[in-house]
Design a protein around this motif. Structure first.
Motif, PDB file in Angstrom:
ATOM      1  N   THR A   1      39.677  54.755  37.479  1.00  0.00           N
ATOM      2  CA  THR A   1      40.209  54.075  36.297  1.00  0.00           C
ATOM      3  C   THR A   1      41.202  52.981  36.705  1.00  0.00           C
ATOM      4  N   GLU A   2      42.082  53.319  37.636  1.00  0.00           N
ATOM      5  CA  GLU A   2      43.069  52.333  38.078  1.00  0.00           C
ATOM      6  C   GLU A   2      42.379  51.165  38.774  1.00  0.00           C
ATOM      7  N   ALA A   3      41.317  51.464  39.519  1.00  0.00           N
ATOM      8  CA  ALA A   3      40.602  50.388  40.212  1.00  0.00           C
ATOM      9  C   ALA A   3      39.898  49.462  39.214  1.00  0.00           C
ATOM     10  N   ILE A   4      39.303  50.055  38.182  1.00  0.00           N
ATOM     11  CA  ILE A   4      38.580  49.247  37.188  1.00  0.00           C
ATOM     12  C   ILE A   4      39.541  48.322  36.450  1.00  0.00           C
ATOM     13  N   LEU A   5      40.748  48.827  36.143  1.00  0.00           N
ATOM     14  CA  LEU A   5      41.658  48.089  35.275  1.00  0.00           C
ATOM     15  C   LEU A   5      42.772  47.384  36.048  1.00  0.00           C
ATOM     16  N   THR A   6      42.579  47.209  37.346  1.00  0.00           N
ATOM     17  CA  THR A   6      43.584  46.499  38.138  1.00  0.00           C
ATOM     18  C   THR A   6      42.908  45.363  38.899  1.00  0.00           C
ATOM     19  N   TYR A   7      43.360  44.128  38.620  1.00  0.00           N
ATOM     20  CA  TYR A   7      42.858  42.992  39.385  1.00  0.00           C
ATOM     21  C   TYR A   7      43.812  41.822  39.243  1.00  0.00           C
ATOM     22  N   SER A   8      43.718  40.930  40.189  1.00  0.00           N
ATOM     23  CA  SER A   8      44.544  39.728  40.123  1.00  0.00           C
ATOM     24  C   SER A   8      43.696  38.556  40.588  1.00  0.00           C
ATOM     25  N   PRO A   9      44.010  37.339  40.101  1.00  0.00           N
ATOM     26  CA  PRO A   9      43.190  36.172  40.450  1.00  0.00           C
ATOM     27  C   PRO A   9      43.149  35.926  41.959  1.00  0.00           C
ATOM     28  N   GLU A  10      44.259  36.216  42.644  1.00  0.00           N
ATOM     29  CA  GLU A  10      44.323  35.916  44.080  1.00  0.00           C
ATOM     30  C   GLU A  10      43.357  36.786  44.874  1.00  0.00           C
ATOM     31  N   ASN A  11      43.103  37.946  44.348  1.00  0.00           N
ATOM     32  CA  ASN A  11      42.380  38.941  45.141  1.00  0.00           C
ATOM     33  C   ASN A  11      41.145  39.451  44.394  1.00  0.00           C
ATOM     34  N   LEU A  12      40.610  38.588  43.531  1.00  0.00           N
ATOM     35  CA  LEU A  12      39.637  39.044  42.543  1.00  0.00           C
ATOM     36  C   LEU A  12      38.403  39.708  43.147  1.00  0.00           C
ATOM     37  N   ASP A  13      37.775  39.026  44.114  1.00  0.00           N
ATOM     38  CA  ASP A  13      36.518  39.563  44.650  1.00  0.00           C
ATOM     39  C   ASP A  13      36.720  40.929  45.296  1.00  0.00           C
ATOM     40  N   ALA A  14      37.795  41.061  46.050  1.00  0.00           N
ATOM     41  CA  ALA A  14      38.071  42.342  46.694  1.00  0.00           C
ATOM     42  C   ALA A  14      38.391  43.408  45.649  1.00  0.00           C
ATOM     43  N   ASP A  15      39.143  43.015  44.617  1.00  0.00           N
ATOM     44  CA  ASP A  15      39.487  43.977  43.557  1.00  0.00           C
ATOM     45  C   ASP A  15      38.234  44.473  42.846  1.00  0.00           C
ATOM     46  N   LEU A  16      37.336  43.551  42.535  1.00  0.00           N
ATOM     47  CA  LEU A  16      36.117  43.948  41.821  1.00  0.00           C
ATOM     48  C   LEU A  16      35.216  44.800  42.721  1.00  0.00           C
ATOM     49  N   ALA A  17      35.168  44.454  43.992  1.00  0.00           N
ATOM     50  CA  ALA A  17      34.353  45.245  44.932  1.00  0.00           C
ATOM     51  C   ALA A  17      34.921  46.652  45.060  1.00  0.00           C
ATOM     52  N   GLU A  18      36.249  46.729  45.115  1.00  0.00           N
ATOM     53  CA  GLU A  18      36.908  48.040  45.193  1.00  0.00           C
ATOM     54  C   GLU A  18      36.561  48.871  43.957  1.00  0.00           C
ATOM     55  N   ALA A  19      36.611  48.220  42.795  1.00  0.00           N
ATOM     56  CA  ALA A  19      36.281  48.939  41.555  1.00  0.00           C
ATOM     57  C   ALA A  19      34.833  49.430  41.596  1.00  0.00           C
ATOM     58  N   ARG A  20      33.935  48.536  42.041  1.00  0.00           N
ATOM     59  CA  ARG A  20      32.507  48.912  42.053  1.00  0.00           C
ATOM     60  C   ARG A  20      32.245  50.128  42.951  1.00  0.00           C
ATOM     61  N   SER A  21      33.052  50.278  43.992  1.00  0.00           N
ATOM     62  CA  SER A  21      32.833  51.405  44.917  1.00  0.00           C
ATOM     63  C   SER A  21      33.092  52.756  44.244  1.00  0.00           C
ATOM     64  N   HIS A  22      33.749  52.745  43.070  1.00  0.00           N
ATOM     65  CA  HIS A  22      34.004  53.994  42.335  1.00  0.00           C
ATOM     66  C   HIS A  22      32.955  54.253  41.263  1.00  0.00           C
ATOM     67  N   LEU A  23      31.990  53.344  41.116  1.00  0.00           N
ATOM     68  CA  LEU A  23      31.086  53.413  39.965  1.00  0.00           C
ATOM     69  C   LEU A  23      29.660  53.724  40.365  1.00  0.00           C
ATOM     70  N   THR A  24      28.929  54.196  39.360  1.00  0.00           N
ATOM     71  CA  THR A  24      27.499  54.401  39.538  1.00  0.00           C
ATOM     72  C   THR A  24      26.809  54.067  38.214  1.00  0.00           C
TER      73      THR A  24
END
Lengths: 204, 189
Positions: free
Chosen positions: A94-117
């Motif tokens: 949940t924290e990964a899905i709802l946490t991101y910043s413009p500077e680090n966007l791609d890494a943040d979204l990739a991190e979130a995706r790693s928790h999903l199916t």
């Protein structure tokens, strides 16, 4: 033959009573063993316990396997340890899905995706492409979530629902003052290869 | 003597050959058979013991699950009662909350009950609560903490309806005999 005859004769000469006793003992031992118990045991006295043992062994093995598979294993897969894992996975995801910043966007979204199916992963890909990425890049939306409280709403082997209370702080170019939003989310997780992954994410 | 010794050496040699298999045959036959049977009995015993242990463990786990859901249900009912007050029967509604409560929460609520009833009657309000989701956060020694995502809808004297208001609640539930009752209610901001 001759030796035997000799031997018997010599014995009968010397110790007749003893030897005849031995012979009769031998005969007692051999005759009943061959004629009496030996023919029956092969399929009654010997066979019955063996068959009974085999049947009992099979029955108890089937009983044990059934109890293990239908009762014990599901219990283990939903016990306290499993619940703690599920809650931890729901919080982190949940924290990964709802946490991101413009500077680090791609890494943040990739991190979130790693928790999903699937099926939520599909939705999330689409949603981040259409909404999150443009908002972050163009409007400088930056958000950080933390889970205030979480608990297991439902759990069965391989699938669980966790209720999380989320606090989310968001800033953007237009609104630099951090804005706090609180929400409740029902997170569905499925166990995939030993990992609990988020398959549904329903704000309620 | 030597002849007899020779003879006796000869004699046993023959019967021994005939005797050994005969005397040993039953023993040799019984021995592997009884060994196998004993092993089978041991295996059956071990398997049945393991099954019994698993059933005992399952009974414990099932009792735990029943307890968990009783705890969550108590919180769910308590929260709905707490958020559902009709000014037409405010006293009964408040009494219902008290019936579902215990400990410090019940004492506090009982102390404020009259004010609560008066406010509801004065406002001519009907509030209706519902629970969207409830989850067990922890449970130990007859006390559990349940998270409840609830909402309440208020209708006042003028018939105006407010949008449902969401609440995040943390309810401590305590076992009292066979039932579970709310002993603390906290709104999670």
């Amino acid at each position: 033959m001759e030796d035997v005859g000799c031997g018997v004769r010599a014995v009968s000469d010397a110790e007749t009573p003893d030897e005849s006793a031995t012979v009769s003992e031998i005969e007692d031992a051999t005759v009943p063993a061959t004629a009496g118990p030996r023919r029956r045991p092969s399929w009654f006295r010997g066979g019955f316990p063996a068959v009974a043992a085999a049947v009992l062994l099979l029955a108890s093995a089937v009983a044990a396997a059934s109890v293990y598979w239908w009762l014990y294993r599901p219990d283990r897969l939903t016990d306290d340890a499993a619940q703690q894992q599920v809650v931890a996975a729901a919080k982190a995801g949940t924290e990964a899905i709802l946490t991101y910043s413009p500077e680090n966007l791609d890494a943040d979204l990739a991190e979130a995706r790693s928790h999903l199916t699937e099926p939520f992963l599909d939705y999330y890909r689409d949603f981040t492409e259409r909404v999150v990425s443009p908002a972050a890049r163009d409007k400088g939306v930056k958000t950080e979530a933390n889970v205030a409280r979480a608990g297991v709403s439902q759990i069965r082997p391989g699938r669980a629902e966790v209720l999380v209370f989320v606090n989310q702080v968001t800033t953007s170019k237009d609104r630099p003052t951090p804005a706090l939003a609180t929400s409740s989310v029902l997170v569905t997780l499925v166990n995939t290869d030993g990992r609990w992954l988020i398959s549904d994410f329903k704000p309620i | 003597m030597t002849a007899r010794e020779d003879d006796s050496a000869d004699i046993p040699a023959e019967p021994a050959e005939a005797q050994e298999p005969d005397a040993d045959r039953p023993r040799r036959r019984v021995t592997p058979r009884s060994a196998v049977l004993a092993l089978a009995a041991l295996l059956i015993g071990a398997t049945l013991s393991a099954t019994a242990l698993m059933i005992v463990e399952h009974t414990r786990a099932a009792a735990q699950r029943a307890q968990d859901s009783a705890c969550v249900e108590a919180a769910r009912h308590g929260v709905i009662a707490l958020l559902s007050i009709d000014h037409n029967r405010a006293r009964q509604d408040v009494q219902r909350v008290l019936d579902l409560s215990t400990g410090a929460f019940r004492d506090d609520f009982a102390r404020d009950a009259d004010d609560f009833v008066r406010t509801a009657v004065d406002a001519q309000a009907v509030t209706r609560g519902s629970v969207a989701a409830a989850a067990l956060q922890s449970i130990r020694d007859g006390e559990g903490v349940v998270l409840v995502a609830a909402s309440s809808k208020v209708t006042n004297a003028g018939g105006a309806r407010a949008d449902p208001r969401p609440w995040r609640m943390s309810v401590t539930v305590t076992r009292e005999g066979d039932t579970w009752k709310m002993s603390d209610v906290e709104f999670v901001p």
